[in-house]
Motif scaffolding. Sequence first.
Motif, PDB file in Angstrom:
ATOM      1  N   SER A  45       0.809  -1.244  -0.645  1.00 12.64           N
ATOM      2  CA  SER A  45       0.296   0.133   0.035  1.00 12.64           C
ATOM      3  C   SER A  45       0.812   1.414  -0.130  1.00 12.64           C
ATOM      4  CB  SER A  45      -0.749  -0.020   0.868  1.00 12.64           C
ATOM      5  OG  SER A  45      -1.661   1.144   1.542  1.00 12.64           O
ATOM      6  N   ALA A  60       1.627   2.982   3.382  1.00 15.51           N
ATOM      7  CA  ALA A  60       2.658   2.802   4.352  1.00 15.51           C
ATOM      8  C   ALA A  60       4.254   3.742   3.754  1.00 15.51           C
ATOM      9  CB  ALA A  60       3.302   1.574   4.007  1.00 15.51           C
ATOM     10  N   HIS A  61       3.584   3.967   2.478  1.00 18.12           N
ATOM     11  CA  HIS A  61       5.268   5.152   2.427  1.00 18.12           C
ATOM     12  C   HIS A  61       5.564   6.591   2.530  1.00 18.12           C
ATOM     13  CE1 HIS A  61       7.075   1.267   0.654  1.00 18.12           C
ATOM     14  NE2 HIS A  61       5.560   0.899   0.380  1.00 18.12           N
ATOM     15  N   ASP A 117       5.590   9.938   4.493  1.00 16.47           N
ATOM     16  CA  ASP A 117       6.054  10.474   5.333  1.00 16.47           C
ATOM     17  C   ASP A 117       6.437  12.049   4.950  1.00 16.47           C
ATOM     18  OD1 ASP A 117       7.989  11.241   3.199  1.00 16.47           O
ATOM     19  OD2 ASP A 117       9.437   9.052   3.716  1.00 16.47           O
ATOM     20  N   GLU A 121      -7.983   6.445   3.498  1.00 15.74           N
ATOM     21  CA  GLU A 121      -6.630   5.644   4.207  1.00 15.74           C
ATOM     22  C   GLU A 121      -5.369   6.672   4.135  1.00 15.74           C
ATOM     23  OE1 GLU A 121      -5.786   1.487   4.106  1.00 15.74           O
ATOM     24  OE2 GLU A 121      -7.500   0.999   4.218  1.00 15.74           O
ATOM     25  N   ARG A 161      -3.664   9.489   6.353  1.00 13.72           N
ATOM     26  CA  ARG A 161      -1.845   9.459   6.782  1.00 13.72           C
ATOM     27  C   ARG A 161      -1.503  10.279   6.347  1.00 13.72           C
ATOM     28  NH1 ARG A 161       2.576   8.247   9.459  1.00 13.72           N
ATOM     29  NH2 ARG A 161       3.782   7.411   8.392  1.00 13.72           N
TER      30      ARG A 161
END
Length: 77
Positions: free
Chosen positions: A2, A5-6, A8, A32, A36
């Motif tokens: 996904s 998850a990366h 930042d 999601e 994030r």
Amino acid sequence: ASPVAHVDESDPPLLWLHGDQDPQMPINQGHEMHGRYKQVGRPVRFEVLHGAAHGGEPFFDAERTALVAEFFDDYLR
């Protein structure tokens, strides 16, 4: 795998337009990613197009065109 998850603090501002009837990418994935981005403090705008699927005319109406222009003015000037 996904992309969530990366995400930042170095990611660029994100404008995400998502149809709530998209058969290819469930709307939850958009929520999601939005969450994030907010979690890491990055600029994000998430717009749900009610009744829209995956692309097509609803994404290019006057309201969405203005939204994209405003986002570009805010972050790319």
